[in-house]
Design a protein around this motif. Structure first.
Motif, short mmCIF file in Angstrom:
data_model
loop_
_atom_site.label_atom_id
_atom_site.label_comp_id
_atom_site.label_asym_id
_atom_site.label_seq_id
_atom_site.Cartn_x
_atom_site.Cartn_y
_atom_site.Cartn_z
N GLY A 61 6.94 10.65 -10.54
CA GLY A 61 7.66 9.41 -10.19
C GLY A 61 9.13 9.68 -9.92
O GLY A 61 9.71 9.16 -8.97
N PHE A 62 9.72 10.54 -10.75
CA PHE A 62 11.14 10.88 -10.57
C PHE A 62 11.36 11.54 -9.21
O PHE A 62 12.29 11.22 -8.48
CB PHE A 62 11.61 11.80 -11.70
N LEU A 63 10.46 12.46 -8.87
CA LEU A 63 10.60 13.20 -7.61
C LEU A 63 10.44 12.26 -6.41
O LEU A 63 11.18 12.35 -5.44
CB LEU A 63 9.59 14.35 -7.55
N VAL A 64 9.47 11.34 -6.52
CA VAL A 64 9.28 10.36 -5.44
C VAL A 64 10.58 9.55 -5.27
O VAL A 64 11.06 9.34 -4.16
CB VAL A 64 8.08 9.42 -5.73
N GLY A 65 11.14 9.14 -6.41
CA GLY A 65 12.38 8.35 -6.37
C GLY A 65 13.50 9.10 -5.66
O GLY A 65 14.24 8.55 -4.86
#
Lengths: 484, 96
Positions: A455-459
């Motif tokens: 999720g962090f990477l997508v963000g």
């Protein structure tokens, strides 16, 4: 002991038809002109002139009769209603007496509790409007006037009179009948129904009778109610007045009464010197009208879908809920806008954009849907861009704001602001690789089994792409890169 | 017993805003009585199967298109008005 009374109300509604010219001459019907600038020898009633019927008056009157489920006459004619008053320069009004255009119709009203009541329509007939009088003197009241001024611009403006059966039983039913009638007339483009400009006027016949009694009580005719709320209040007051009178051992006199909105009372109007004796006779200057089946069918084809039917169809055809269907069918313009905007795309999404974003904005700016800077085709294009994934919903709002501001098409806004969603794999892959290279820590965490790091990477990728990266594709690419 | 009495004539005259002298009332009562007699004579005709007629000419469906044509000039409209005011026809107060 006191008796329970039942209220009996019938309404007579005069509606100005939406024509360009008057009923029997070519003078304009435009509201608001300088006094006596829209008059000619015919509508001034000068000797030697002859009236000729405006074909559009007949068309609109037939349309109204059909919309109100009436039986149309085969033969119909005009009659002269004779009376002497300053508002009629001819000393008669051309109206219809014993052979009206249409009879025996009905209008269904729905109470807030959902119960449907069918209200009979006695007749629909065509007639001409009278002139406008100004009573100069104290307070504009006729009783205090020192002189009267006549403006004949309105003389000869086409009207239909719609007479209901005495089927209404409460002030609220009278109100519902009027709102239902107005809705039908507006939708069918028969009249603009503008109350302020006098396009829709209502008189009420009101009587009371002991509950269970078949015979009607003596009625009073109530005039001067210039809004539906005033009709409701006037009927309520007048019925109570009659009941009180009867309970006190008095009796109701047949008379004409006026509603005084300021004081909230009805009062007796000075009765005319003569009892109503209009000596109707056939208008010799206007020939008989034969309504052929062809003529009626041609008009029937122009009859639009009525509000009630439209509400039901919007629910079945577009899968909208009752509330949204009600909002979208409030006016024919709004309903048309919605259907144009929903063509070939997700109707619920269009409904949301329309009711939440567009109507909200128009309300703030005090504009109608016809004045909307965003045209139906443009809203349609916007929803299609979002539905196809070319634009994210979040960016959609930004694009919409620009569209409403500048009246631009969504494609133009997207191009100008460079907002198109990035969906092509090569561009996305480059961003993904850059972000992975810049975040070795989280990448290691993810590979080490901490799935939430994804999720962090997508963000991070969305941030770098300024929200333009297609989220589904980003997810897919990330997994491909990170899986061993 | 005549059908048209002096009272009938008085009522019709009042509705038509006519002031008639007593002699005129009697004259018209006699004339109207004769007209009515003639109508009664027509009533004796057998009109079974004859449709009702309200107009003398066998015309029907005469109309014009909904097109605005120029109105009169207001000065012309008010030229013969005895007491025009603010573009309107002014008359003495209507109710006594």
């Amino acid at each position: 002991m006191s008796i329970d009374y039942e209220i009996v109300v019938g309404l007579e509604v005069h509606v100005e038809l939406a024509t360009r010219s008057k009923i029997f001459c070519g003078c304009s019907t435009q509201f608001g002109a300088e006094p006596n600038t829209q008059v000619c020898p015919v509508c001034l009633g000068l000797p030697g002139t002859l009236p000729v019927l405006n074909r559009e008056v007949l068309n609109l009157a037939i349309r109204a009769a059909l919309a109100l489920n009436c039986e149309l006459a085969e033969h119909t004619k005009f009659d002269r209603k004779n009376y002497f008053y300053l508002d009629s320069p001819k000393a008669y009004q051309i109206s219809q007496f014993d052979m009206p255009l249409a009879k025996n119709g009905y209008l269904d009203i729905t109470s807030p509790n959902g119960a449907v009541r069918r209200i009979g329509i006695t007749r629909v007939h065509m007639e001409e409007d009278a002139g406008k009088l100004l009573h100069a003197g104290q307070g504009g009241q006729i009783g205090n006037a020192t002189s009267s001024l006549a403006d004949y611009n309105r003389t000869g403006v086409p009207l239909i009179e719609i007479v209901s059966e005495p089927d209404l039983r409460t002030p609220e039913e009278a109100y519902l009948y009027l709102t239902g009638l107005k809705e039908i007339l507006e939708f069918s483009k028969i009249s603009d129904c503008n109350m302020e400009e006098g396009s829709l006027r209502c008189d009420a016949n009101i009587s009371v009778r002991p509950l269970g009694q078949a015979a009607l009580g003596t009625k009073a005719e109530l005039k001067n109610m210039n809004s539906f709320k005033n009709v409701r209040a006037g009927v309520e007051y007048e019925a109570k007045r009659q009941i009180r009178l009867l309970n006190e051992g008095g009796r109701v006199v047949q008379e004409t009464r006026a509603w005084d909105a300021e004081k909230g009372v009805t009062r007796s109007m000075r009765s005319k010197e003569e009892a109503h004796d209009y000596r109707y006779f056939p208008e010799p200057d206007l020939p008989m009208i034969l309504l052929t089946a062809d003529m009626v069918e041609t008009v029937r084809e122009t009859l639009p879908e009525l509000p009630q039917a439209k509400r039901v169809r919007f629910q079945t055809q577009y899968g909208l809920n009752e509330y949204d269907a009600g909002v979208l069918t409030a006016t024919s313009e709004l309903a048309e806008y919605f259907e144009a905007a929903a063509m070939g795309t997700n109707p619920k999404a269009v409904c949301n954009w329309l009711t939440v974003e567009l109507l909200g904005r128009l309300n703030v700016e005090g504009k109608t849907i016809a004045e909307s800077p965003v045209k139906p085709g443009q809203l349609n294009a916007l929803v299609k861009l979002i539905e196809s994934g070319e634009l994210s919903g979040k960016l959609g709002k930004q694009v919409f704001a620009e569209m409403a501001e500048k009246g631009e098409a969504p494609q133009v806004v997207v191009k100008r602001l460079g907002l198109a969603q990035i969906s092509d794999v090569d561009s996305l892959k480059k961003i993904v690789m850059d972000v992975l290279a810049a975040n070795p820590g989280p990448v290691a965490e993810y590979r080490g089994g901490k799935a939430a790091t994804l999720g962090f990477l997508v963000g991070q990728i969305m941030k770098v792409s300024r929200g333009q990266a297609n989220p589904q594709k980003v997810n897919q690419l990330l997994r491909e890169e990170l899986e061993p | 017993m005549p059908e048209i009495t002096r009272e009938t004539v008085q009522k019709i005259a009042r509705l038509a805003n006519l002031n008639l002298t007593g002699v005129e009332q009697d004259t018209y009562a006699g004339q109207l009585e004769k007209i009515l007699e003639y109508v009664h004579k027509l009533n004796q005709l057998d009109t079974t199967g004859v449709p009702q007629t309200s107009h003398a000419l066998p015309l029907q469906d005469v109309w014009r298109e909904d097109v605005v044509t120029p109105s009169l000039d207001r000065d012309e409209v008010l030229a013969e008005a005895p007491d025009p005011s603010g573009g309107c026809f002014r008359v003495p107060r209507i109710i006594e």
